[in-house]
Scaffold this motif. Structure first.
Motif, short mmCIF file in Angstrom:
data_model
loop_
_atom_site.label_atom_id
_atom_site.label_comp_id
_atom_site.label_asym_id
_atom_site.label_seq_id
_atom_site.Cartn_x
_atom_site.Cartn_y
_atom_site.Cartn_z
N ASN A 143 0.79 -1.19 0.05
CA ASN A 143 0.03 -0.12 -0.07
C ASN A 143 0.79 1.17 -0.08
N LEU A 144 0.58 2.18 -1.04
CA LEU A 144 1.47 3.62 -0.95
C LEU A 144 1.01 4.18 0.32
N ALA A 145 2.03 4.71 1.01
CA ALA A 145 2.09 5.42 2.26
C ALA A 145 1.57 6.82 1.99
N PRO A 146 0.85 7.47 3.03
CA PRO A 146 0.63 8.79 2.73
C PRO A 146 1.79 9.83 2.60
N ALA A 147 1.61 11.13 2.24
CA ALA A 147 2.79 11.95 2.15
C ALA A 147 3.34 12.14 3.77
N PRO A 148 4.78 12.18 3.73
CA PRO A 148 5.30 12.45 5.16
C PRO A 148 5.20 13.72 5.49
N SER A 149 5.46 13.89 6.54
CA SER A 149 5.14 15.27 7.29
C SER A 149 6.64 15.99 7.51
N LEU A 150 7.08 17.00 6.81
CA LEU A 150 8.20 17.52 6.91
C LEU A 150 8.27 19.01 7.85
N SER A 151 9.36 18.98 8.46
CA SER A 151 9.85 20.29 9.13
C SER A 151 10.21 21.52 8.15
N GLN A 152 10.29 22.52 8.68
CA GLN A 152 10.68 23.39 7.79
C GLN A 152 12.33 23.43 7.19
N ARG A 153 13.13 23.01 8.17
CA ARG A 153 14.44 22.56 7.86
C ARG A 153 14.76 21.48 6.74
N GLU A 154 13.78 20.26 6.89
CA GLU A 154 13.70 19.30 5.95
C GLU A 154 13.29 19.59 4.59
N ASN A 200 20.20 11.15 6.33
CA ASN A 200 20.20 9.71 6.31
C ASN A 200 19.21 8.91 7.25
N ASN A 201 19.12 9.79 8.51
CA ASN A 201 18.23 9.30 9.38
C ASN A 201 16.91 9.64 9.64
N GLY A 202 16.68 10.83 8.61
CA GLY A 202 15.50 11.61 8.70
C GLY A 202 14.65 11.38 7.42
N LEU A 203 15.29 12.17 6.53
CA LEU A 203 14.44 12.04 5.04
C LEU A 203 14.40 10.83 4.34
N TYR A 204 15.62 10.09 4.42
CA TYR A 204 15.52 8.48 3.77
C TYR A 204 14.42 7.71 4.28
N GLN A 205 14.31 7.74 5.71
CA GLN A 205 13.39 6.80 6.36
C GLN A 205 11.99 7.25 6.14
N LYS A 206 11.75 8.71 6.27
CA LYS A 206 10.44 9.18 5.72
C LYS A 206 9.79 8.85 4.45
N PHE A 207 10.57 9.03 3.44
CA PHE A 207 10.30 8.63 2.11
C PHE A 207 10.59 7.07 1.78
N ASP A 208 11.07 6.47 2.74
CA ASP A 208 11.50 5.02 2.44
C ASP A 208 12.27 4.70 1.25
N VAL A 209 13.40 5.33 1.17
CA VAL A 209 14.37 5.33 0.11
C VAL A 209 15.80 5.22 0.54
N ASN A 210 16.85 4.81 -0.27
CA ASN A 210 18.11 4.91 0.15
C ASN A 210 19.13 5.58 -0.67
N ASN A 211 18.66 6.46 -1.50
CA ASN A 211 19.53 7.30 -2.16
C ASN A 211 19.20 8.59 -2.51
N TYR A 230 5.24 13.56 -4.28
CA TYR A 230 4.48 14.00 -3.38
C TYR A 230 4.19 15.64 -3.60
N ASP A 231 4.83 16.23 -4.19
CA ASP A 231 4.51 17.71 -4.44
C ASP A 231 5.31 18.36 -3.10
N LEU A 232 6.37 17.85 -2.61
CA LEU A 232 6.76 18.38 -1.61
C LEU A 232 8.42 19.16 -1.72
N ILE A 233 8.51 19.52 -2.87
CA ILE A 233 9.70 20.28 -3.20
C ILE A 233 9.55 21.87 -3.22
N PRO A 234 9.97 22.70 -2.19
CA PRO A 234 9.50 24.02 -2.04
C PRO A 234 9.99 24.78 -3.05
N SER A 235 9.38 25.89 -3.44
CA SER A 235 9.63 26.74 -4.63
C SER A 235 10.91 27.59 -4.10
#
Length: 246
Positions: free
Chosen positions: A166-177, A215-226, A237-242
């Protein structure tokens, strides 16, 4: 055994966008897949030119620094690149550059591209305006953009990920992330991101904290490894800020 003409035909028909340059960094050739990726049918728009002369010329210094490194060291280099086309389309490509040698002399380089953002995924940069206010007639509306689940499923297929889950919902990001993701799309290293955010916040933001956030935050939130998968999935997810000022 295959001769050089046979190898050239293999590259020409390969689905992997491929280009090559001479030792002076002029484009010497490319295959059909590369022409399609950059949005042109005329190879003469490319041959004999440098990055500075092409639609992605604003990034020429970064590209040529990488090229020079490959030619001088003989070592392969892989990097995420943003490549504008003449039509205004922007492609996010994971590009690997390798040296071409004649004996002990490096005579050029070849680049292999993996398109991480494409029209099929709805990831290209551009206006994100919704339907006009007051428009309710479904029959007169333009076709809607792919749903998030469609984007992610297409993305997972392109990355060879398991689509049975099942596709996970969009992760919640902090301002710094969000700021880190934005700067990663601009090809900034953790060290460069550390410097930029230190200036922005008026206090020290260590390189280690940036590396930990990735490595310990974004990779885990998005379930990726690179990095390539991180940027591609954030785009889906349309989560790249402008910009930096989220």
């Amino acid at each position: 055994m295959f001769d050089s003409k046979s190898y050239f035909q293999m590259i020409e028909k390969s689905p992997i966008p491929t280009f090559w340059k001479d030792a002076n960094l002029f484009f010497s050739g490319c295959n059909e897949a590369f022409l399609r990726m950059i949005g042109t049918e005329n190879i003469n728009e490319l041959i004999g030119r440098k990055d500075l002369d092409l639609p992605w010329g604003e990034n020429w210094q970064s590209y040529e620094l990488d090229d020079v490194s490959v030619l001088r060291t003989g070592k392969s280099l892989s990097k995420l690149e943003e490549i504008p086309s003449p039509q205004g389309r922007v492609v996010i490509s994971e590009t690997q550059k390798n040296v071409i040698a004649d004996g002990s002399i490096n005579i050029g380089l070849v680049g292999f591209c993996r398109e991480m953002a494409s029209p099929a995924l709805g990831l290209q940069q551009g206006p994100r305006n919704g339907p006009a206010a007051g428009s309710s007639d479904e029959s007169t509306r333009a076709p809607s953009n792919p749903s998030l689940s469609d984007k992610l499923e297409a993305l997972n297929l392109s990355l060879g990920l398991d689509t049975s889950k099942n596709l996970a919902p969009a992760p919640s990001l902090s301002q710094r992330e969000g700021q880190i993701i934005y700067l990663l799309t601009l090809y900034k290293s953790p060290k460069e991101i550390s410097s930029i955010l230190s200036i922005l916040y008026g206090k020290d933001v260590s390189v280690r904290s940036i590396q930990t956030a990735i490595n310990n935050g974004l990779y885990q939130k998005f379930d990726v490894n690179n990095m390539g998968r991180l940027i591609a999935k954030a785009a889906a997810y349309d989560l790249i800020p402008s910009d930096l000022y989220i």
